[in-house]
Design an enzyme around this catalytic site. Sequence first.
Site, mmCIF file in Angstrom:
data_model
loop_
_atom_site.group_PDB
_atom_site.id
_atom_site.type_symbol
_atom_site.label_atom_id
_atom_site.label_comp_id
_atom_site.label_asym_id
_atom_site.label_seq_id
_atom_site.Cartn_x
_atom_site.Cartn_y
_atom_site.Cartn_z
ATOM 1 N N CYS A 19 0.816 -1.218 0.000
ATOM 2 C CA CYS A 19 0.000 0.000 0.000
ATOM 3 C C CYS A 19 0.851 1.270 0.000
ATOM 4 O O CYS A 19 0.312 2.372 -0.136
ATOM 5 C CB CYS A 19 -0.938 -0.004 1.207
ATOM 6 S SG CYS A 19 -2.297 -1.175 1.031
ATOM 7 N N LYS A 22 0.438 3.575 -3.130
ATOM 8 C CA LYS A 22 -0.779 4.333 -3.411
ATOM 9 C C LYS A 22 -0.444 5.785 -3.723
ATOM 10 O O LYS A 22 0.558 6.330 -3.236
ATOM 11 C CB LYS A 22 -1.721 4.293 -2.201
ATOM 12 C CG LYS A 22 -2.334 2.935 -1.939
ATOM 13 C CD LYS A 22 -3.150 2.908 -0.665
ATOM 14 C CE LYS A 22 -4.417 3.718 -0.774
ATOM 15 N NZ LYS A 22 -5.307 3.481 0.408
ATOM 16 N N ASP A 53 -14.534 2.860 2.617
ATOM 17 C CA ASP A 53 -13.672 1.815 2.080
ATOM 18 C C ASP A 53 -14.267 1.081 0.888
ATOM 19 O O ASP A 53 -13.566 0.332 0.214
ATOM 20 C CB ASP A 53 -13.343 0.808 3.185
ATOM 21 C CG ASP A 53 -12.546 1.444 4.308
ATOM 22 O OD1 ASP A 53 -11.373 1.780 4.075
ATOM 23 O OD2 ASP A 53 -13.104 1.629 5.405
ATOM 24 N N ASP A 93 -11.347 -4.209 2.975
ATOM 25 C CA ASP A 93 -12.314 -3.124 2.754
ATOM 26 C C ASP A 93 -13.747 -3.599 2.975
ATOM 27 O O ASP A 93 -14.600 -2.824 3.431
ATOM 28 C CB ASP A 93 -12.171 -2.567 1.339
ATOM 29 C CG ASP A 93 -10.924 -1.721 1.155
ATOM 30 O OD1 ASP A 93 -10.394 -1.237 2.167
ATOM 31 O OD2 ASP A 93 -10.477 -1.558 0.012
ATOM 32 N N HIS A 142 -9.107 -10.576 -14.587
ATOM 33 C CA HIS A 142 -8.543 -10.044 -15.829
ATOM 34 C C HIS A 142 -7.031 -9.939 -15.649
ATOM 35 O O HIS A 142 -6.532 -9.617 -14.568
ATOM 36 C CB HIS A 142 -9.126 -8.663 -16.129
ATOM 37 C CG HIS A 142 -8.703 -8.118 -17.462
ATOM 38 N ND1 HIS A 142 -9.063 -8.693 -18.659
ATOM 39 C CD2 HIS A 142 -7.925 -7.046 -17.774
ATOM 40 C CE1 HIS A 142 -8.542 -8.004 -19.659
ATOM 41 N NE2 HIS A 142 -7.845 -7.001 -19.154
ATOM 42 N N SER A 143 -6.288 -10.214 -16.725
ATOM 43 C CA SER A 143 -4.824 -10.181 -16.667
ATOM 44 C C SER A 143 -4.265 -9.393 -17.846
ATOM 45 O O SER A 143 -4.828 -9.411 -18.943
ATOM 46 C CB SER A 143 -4.258 -11.602 -16.674
ATOM 47 O OG SER A 143 -4.645 -12.279 -17.862
ATOM 48 N N ASP A 229 -10.298 0.691 7.536
ATOM 49 C CA ASP A 229 -9.039 -0.043 7.699
ATOM 50 C C ASP A 229 -7.874 0.901 7.435
ATOM 51 O O ASP A 229 -7.913 1.749 6.558
ATOM 52 C CB ASP A 229 -8.979 -1.290 6.815
ATOM 53 C CG ASP A 229 -9.052 -1.012 5.330
ATOM 54 O OD1 ASP A 229 -9.581 0.044 4.938
ATOM 55 O OD2 ASP A 229 -8.581 -1.862 4.557
#
Length: 348
Positions: A19, A22, A53, A93, A142-143, A229
Amino acid sequence: MPDTLIAPRLTSLAHGGGCGCKLAPNVLADILSEMPLALGSKDLIVDAGTSDDAAVYRINDTTALVATTDFFTPIVDDPYTFGQIAATNALSDIFAMGAKPIFSLAIVGMPVNKLPPETIRAILAGGQSVAEAAGAPIAGGHSIDVAEPIYGLVALGLGHPDRLLLNSNAKPGDVLILGKPLGTGIYSAALKKEILSPQNYDEMIASTTRLNTPGTELSGLPGVHAATDVTGFGLIGHGSEMARGAGVRLVIEKDKVPVFDGARALAHQGIKTGASGRNWDSVKHMVTGDMTDAERDLLCDPQTSGGLLVSCAPDAADKVLALFAVHGHAGAALIGRVEAGPASVSVV
């Protein structure tokens, strides 16, 4: 591509990790400043307006769909563990809203010319193991082929529309409880520098892979009003979102905030992430109180899969702490209170 491709350290492929990668809160706010909110439907009852969240759509009087997404670059080098952490963080979340996860979708971006298939499979397997344990099996996804490894989930859950733990519901007179100790960002910075001890590494993994399952039950406890969170914006950053959403002052007693001992020691050595400074710059205009540099870095430390910050009535605090303990969150602690006043955070 041959399976004999030698995989590099995952963290060496990412400019940031977890994180901590971000966008800073003020940068994100500037980008979104001219974007209209989505509350065009009476049944879309939560959007980005209160920095909650997840988004919430009312299905009927007793059921709401809670939807969120979260993904990031590697915070550790072990692929299976990276998948576990990313999935735990994304599902957090849903728990923070007081909802119950139901299923999820995978978000996968991998540099296929740098990582062998078995490494990517291990990342996906780690995420799948957590999602299934949380009752939110991965139903698809999805990739894409990208320069840095990215993994996360779209997570969906269900909750009662009148019992969700929204930021805007924190009330003056409440106390604040934090579910996990701070310091995983500092630990990740030390890991990247290859100076993190095995004991501290184990602490980081145990914390970042512990699901915030108390959240679902918290929504049913009388006196529990709000939760969020604590992740990439740090305790002060996410606390400021709650303060703005509810129009209240959060008072954080810095000596009561749980912090990993190893992270505290590393903070005093000047070890920190680049995100901690960006987090501070984003919220310092609404924060009062004296802090040392190390204290500020800890309170702004970007947490990956961090703990729940809960606002509840004082007479509910013991039940909240007991619930955290039942779910294995032994580090949960009462860290402050909520007061009437302009939206702000006071560190005392």
